[in-house]
Design a protein around this motif. Structure first.
Motif, PDB file in Angstrom:
ATOM      1  N   ASP A  80      -0.781  17.685   5.128  1.00  0.00           N
ATOM      2  CA  ASP A  80       0.475  17.507   5.859  1.00  0.00           C
ATOM      3  C   ASP A  80       1.360  16.415   5.264  1.00  0.00           C
ATOM      4  OD1 ASP A  80      -0.119  19.522   7.694  1.00  0.00           O
ATOM      5  OD2 ASP A  80      -1.216  18.133   8.980  1.00  0.00           O
ATOM      6  N   TYR A  81       0.797  15.581   4.388  1.00  0.00           N
ATOM      7  CA  TYR A  81       1.605  14.570   3.700  1.00  0.00           C
ATOM      8  C   TYR A  81       2.211  15.203   2.464  1.00  0.00           C
ATOM      9  CZ  TYR A  81      -0.526  10.839   6.504  1.00  0.00           C
ATOM     10  OH  TYR A  81      -0.948  10.033   7.517  1.00  0.00           O
ATOM     11  N   LYS A  82       3.503  14.975   2.256  1.00  0.00           N
ATOM     12  CA  LYS A  82       4.208  15.558   1.114  1.00  0.00           C
ATOM     13  C   LYS A  82       4.641  14.524   0.089  1.00  0.00           C
ATOM     14  CE  LYS A  82       5.600  19.438   3.807  1.00  0.00           C
ATOM     15  NZ  LYS A  82       6.413  20.011   4.778  1.00  0.00           N
ATOM     16  N   VAL A  83       4.750  13.253   0.520  1.00  0.00           N
ATOM     17  CA  VAL A  83       5.221  12.199  -0.379  1.00  0.00           C
ATOM     18  C   VAL A  83       4.584  10.869   0.017  1.00  0.00           C
ATOM     19  CG1 VAL A  83       7.290  11.780   1.024  1.00  0.00           C
ATOM     20  CG2 VAL A  83       7.292  11.109  -1.364  1.00  0.00           C
ATOM     21  N   GLU A  84       4.312  10.049  -1.000  1.00  0.00           N
ATOM     22  CA  GLU A  84       3.771   8.703  -0.786  1.00  0.00           C
ATOM     23  C   GLU A  84       4.450   7.760  -1.777  1.00  0.00           C
ATOM     24  OE1 GLU A  84      -0.544   6.386  -0.583  1.00  0.00           O
ATOM     25  OE2 GLU A  84      -0.484   8.536  -0.962  1.00  0.00           O
ATOM     26  N   LEU A  85       4.925   6.614  -1.275  1.00  0.00           N
ATOM     27  CA  LEU A  85       5.575   5.601  -2.116  1.00  0.00           C
ATOM     28  C   LEU A  85       4.699   4.359  -2.190  1.00  0.00           C
ATOM     29  CD1 LEU A  85       9.261   5.575  -0.774  1.00  0.00           C
ATOM     30  CD2 LEU A  85       8.325   6.925  -2.632  1.00  0.00           C
ATOM     31  N   ILE A  86       4.531   3.826  -3.390  1.00  0.00           N
ATOM     32  CA  ILE A  86       3.766   2.601  -3.624  1.00  0.00           C
ATOM     33  C   ILE A  86       4.693   1.644  -4.370  1.00  0.00           C
ATOM     34  CG2 ILE A  86       1.678   1.603  -4.620  1.00  0.00           C
ATOM     35  CD1 ILE A  86       0.647   4.627  -4.677  1.00  0.00           C
ATOM     36  N   ILE A  87       4.993   0.501  -3.763  1.00  0.00           N
ATOM     37  CA  ILE A  87       6.015  -0.428  -4.268  1.00  0.00           C
ATOM     38  C   ILE A  87       5.421  -1.789  -4.582  1.00  0.00           C
ATOM     39  CG2 ILE A  87       8.168  -1.647  -3.624  1.00  0.00           C
ATOM     40  CD1 ILE A  87       8.810   1.248  -3.639  1.00  0.00           C
ATOM     41  N   THR A  88       5.912  -2.417  -5.643  1.00  0.00           N
ATOM     42  CA  THR A  88       5.719  -3.851  -5.863  1.00  0.00           C
ATOM     43  C   THR A  88       7.107  -4.469  -5.930  1.00  0.00           C
ATOM     44  OG1 THR A  88       5.637  -3.660  -8.266  1.00  0.00           O
ATOM     45  CG2 THR A  88       3.536  -3.609  -7.111  1.00  0.00           C
TER      46      THR A  88
ATOM     47  N   ALA B  24       0.866  -1.189   0.000  1.00  0.00           N
ATOM     48  CA  ALA B  24       0.000   0.000   0.000  1.00  0.00           C
ATOM     49  C   ALA B  24       0.895   1.228   0.000  1.00  0.00           C
ATOM     50  CB  ALA B  24      -0.888  -0.010   1.236  1.00  0.00           C
ATOM     51  N   GLY B  25       0.320   2.366  -0.296  1.00  0.00           N
ATOM     52  CA  GLY B  25       1.076   3.607  -0.263  1.00  0.00           C
ATOM     53  C   GLY B  25       1.608   3.870   1.142  1.00  0.00           C
ATOM     54  N   GLN B  26       2.888   4.175   1.231  1.00  0.00           N
ATOM     55  CA  GLN B  26       3.533   4.446   2.509  1.00  0.00           C
ATOM     56  C   GLN B  26       3.811   5.938   2.608  1.00  0.00           C
ATOM     57  OE1 GLN B  26       3.882   1.850   4.797  1.00  0.00           O
ATOM     58  NE2 GLN B  26       2.664   0.881   3.191  1.00  0.00           N
ATOM     59  N   VAL B  27       3.459   6.512   3.760  1.00  0.00           N
ATOM     60  CA  VAL B  27       3.659   7.939   3.998  1.00  0.00           C
ATOM     61  C   VAL B  27       4.463   8.129   5.278  1.00  0.00           C
ATOM     62  CG1 VAL B  27       1.569   8.658   2.768  1.00  0.00           C
ATOM     63  CG2 VAL B  27       1.444   8.126   5.210  1.00  0.00           C
ATOM     64  N   GLY B  28       5.039   9.311   5.406  1.00  0.00           N
ATOM     65  CA  GLY B  28       5.798   9.658   6.605  1.00  0.00           C
ATOM     66  C   GLY B  28       4.941  10.383   7.607  1.00  0.00           C
ATOM     67  N   ALA B  29       5.585  10.928   8.641  1.00  0.00           N
ATOM     68  CA  ALA B  29       4.868  11.675   9.668  1.00  0.00           C
ATOM     69  C   ALA B  29       4.355  12.984   9.080  1.00  0.00           C
ATOM     70  CB  ALA B  29       5.775  11.939  10.862  1.00  0.00           C
ATOM     71  N   PRO B  30       3.079  13.272   9.264  1.00  0.00           N
ATOM     72  CA  PRO B  30       2.511  14.513   8.726  1.00  0.00           C
ATOM     73  C   PRO B  30       3.263  15.739   9.239  1.00  0.00           C
ATOM     74  CG  PRO B  30       0.793  13.105   9.629  1.00  0.00           C
ATOM     75  CD  PRO B  30       2.098  12.496  10.015  1.00  0.00           C
ATOM     76  N   GLY B  31       3.500  16.667   8.329  1.00  0.00           N
ATOM     77  CA  GLY B  31       4.111  17.932   8.712  1.00  0.00           C
ATOM     78  C   GLY B  31       5.622  17.954   8.672  1.00  0.00           C
ATOM     79  N   GLU B  32       6.272  16.795   8.571  1.00  0.00           N
ATOM     80  CA  GLU B  32       7.732  16.784   8.484  1.00  0.00           C
ATOM     81  C   GLU B  32       8.181  17.211   7.086  1.00  0.00           C
ATOM     82  OE1 GLU B  32       9.220  12.965   9.731  1.00  0.00           O
ATOM     83  OE2 GLU B  32       9.063  13.521  11.839  1.00  0.00           O
ATOM     84  N   SER B  33       9.475  17.426   6.925  1.00  0.00           N
ATOM     85  CA  SER B  33      10.036  17.823   5.630  1.00  0.00           C
ATOM     86  C   SER B  33       9.895  16.692   4.614  1.00  0.00           C
ATOM     87  CB  SER B  33      11.515  18.169   5.795  1.00  0.00           C
ATOM     88  OG  SER B  33      12.259  16.985   6.068  1.00  0.00           O
ATOM     89  N   VAL B  34      10.056  17.029   3.355  1.00  0.00           N
ATOM     90  CA  VAL B  34      10.028  16.018   2.302  1.00  0.00           C
ATOM     91  C   VAL B  34      11.133  14.993   2.541  1.00  0.00           C
ATOM     92  CG1 VAL B  34      10.353  15.627  -0.175  1.00  0.00           C
ATOM     93  CG2 VAL B  34       8.957  17.536   0.620  1.00  0.00           C
ATOM     94  N   THR B  35      12.303  15.459   2.940  1.00  0.00           N
ATOM     95  CA  THR B  35      13.414  14.541   3.224  1.00  0.00           C
ATOM     96  C   THR B  35      13.024  13.563   4.323  1.00  0.00           C
ATOM     97  OG1 THR B  35      15.108  16.091   2.494  1.00  0.00           O
ATOM     98  CG2 THR B  35      15.802  14.411   4.061  1.00  0.00           C
ATOM     99  N   ALA B  36      12.512  14.072   5.440  1.00  0.00           N
ATOM    100  CA  ALA B  36      12.142  13.209   6.563  1.00  0.00           C
ATOM    101  C   ALA B  36      11.004  12.263   6.186  1.00  0.00           C
ATOM    102  CB  ALA B  36      11.759  14.052   7.771  1.00  0.00           C
TER     103      ALA B  36
ATOM    104  N   TRP C  95       3.944   9.684  -5.330  1.00  0.00           N
ATOM    105  CA  TRP C  95       3.080  10.852  -5.389  1.00  0.00           C
ATOM    106  C   TRP C  95       3.695  11.933  -4.523  1.00  0.00           C
ATOM    107  CZ3 TRP C  95       0.158  10.765  -9.286  1.00  0.00           C
ATOM    108  CH2 TRP C  95      -0.522   9.618  -9.688  1.00  0.00           C
ATOM    109  N   LEU C  96       3.847  13.100  -5.095  1.00  0.00           N
ATOM    110  CA  LEU C  96       4.312  14.278  -4.363  1.00  0.00           C
ATOM    111  C   LEU C  96       3.173  15.287  -4.296  1.00  0.00           C
ATOM    112  CD1 LEU C  96       7.814  14.808  -6.021  1.00  0.00           C
ATOM    113  CD2 LEU C  96       7.360  13.994  -3.696  1.00  0.00           C
ATOM    114  N   ALA C  97       3.022  15.934  -3.159  1.00  0.00           N
ATOM    115  CA  ALA C  97       2.002  16.979  -3.036  1.00  0.00           C
ATOM    116  C   ALA C  97       2.368  18.182  -3.895  1.00  0.00           C
ATOM    117  CB  ALA C  97       1.838  17.387  -1.573  1.00  0.00           C
ATOM    118  N   ASP C  98       3.688  18.342  -4.147  1.00  0.00           N
ATOM    119  CA  ASP C  98       4.174  19.477  -4.929  1.00  0.00           C
ATOM    120  C   ASP C  98       5.420  19.036  -5.703  1.00  0.00           C
ATOM    121  OD1 ASP C  98       5.237  21.875  -5.919  1.00  0.00           O
ATOM    122  OD2 ASP C  98       4.790  22.978  -4.082  1.00  0.00           O
ATOM    123  N   MET C  99       5.364  19.103  -7.022  1.00  0.00           N
ATOM    124  CA  MET C  99       6.511  18.674  -7.839  1.00  0.00           C
ATOM    125  C   MET C  99       7.745  19.529  -7.589  1.00  0.00           C
ATOM    126  SD  MET C  99       5.926  15.855  -9.384  1.00  0.00           S
ATOM    127  CE  MET C  99       7.266  15.746 -10.552  1.00  0.00           C
ATOM    128  N   ALA C 100       7.593  20.665  -6.922  1.00  0.00           N
ATOM    129  CA  ALA C 100       8.762  21.469  -6.544  1.00  0.00           C
ATOM    130  C   ALA C 100       9.656  20.698  -5.572  1.00  0.00           C
ATOM    131  CB  ALA C 100       8.316  22.787  -5.916  1.00  0.00           C
TER     132      ALA C 100
END
Length: 116
Positions: free
Chosen positions: A104-112, A26-38, A67-72
């Motif tokens: 607050d989510y900036k990135v999501e990874l979906i892997i097979t 499933a799509g994996q996300v980080g802690a809401p509000g952290e930097s894109v790196t984190a 998926w990125l919330a902002d391509m920047a």
């Protein structure tokens, strides 16, 4: 007929489904509000844990949708991604911009990934 194994299943979704030697995460996300790196690092840690649970690892990844919330934030996310992907084992990949579940989510990874 091959078995379907579901991991960390709730009423809406499973975090991982294994079928015919393939692990679908499933799509994996980080802690809401952290930097894109984190957030990217956190996503990767979650992916690694699920792959290990399935008995596989990043060298067996087949594809990744990001998926990125902002391509920047593309370069910042890629700095973490590029440092993580095992050399010579890059999966197919797509990356796009989307509104995620919360602002607050900036990135999501979906892997097979393939099982050994």
């Amino acid at each position: 007929m091959s078995d379907i194994t579901r991991h960390h299943t709730g009423p809406r979704m499973s975090q991982m489904v294994i079928h015919n030697g393939i692990a679908y995460l499933a799509g994996q996300v980080g802690a809401p509000g952290e930097s894109v790196t984190a957030q990217t690092q956190s996503c990767i840690e979650k992916v690694e844990a699920l792959l290990a649970e399935a008995g596989t690892d990043a060298t067996r990844m087949l594809s990744c949708t990001i998926w990125l919330a902002d391509m920047a934030d593309f370069a910042e996310m890629n700095a973490v991604w590029d440092a993580w992907v095992p050399e010579g084992h890059a999966p197919t990949r797509a990356c796009g911009e989307a509104k995620l579940a919360t602002p607050d989510y900036k990135v999501e990874l979906i892997i097979t990934a393939a099982l050994p």
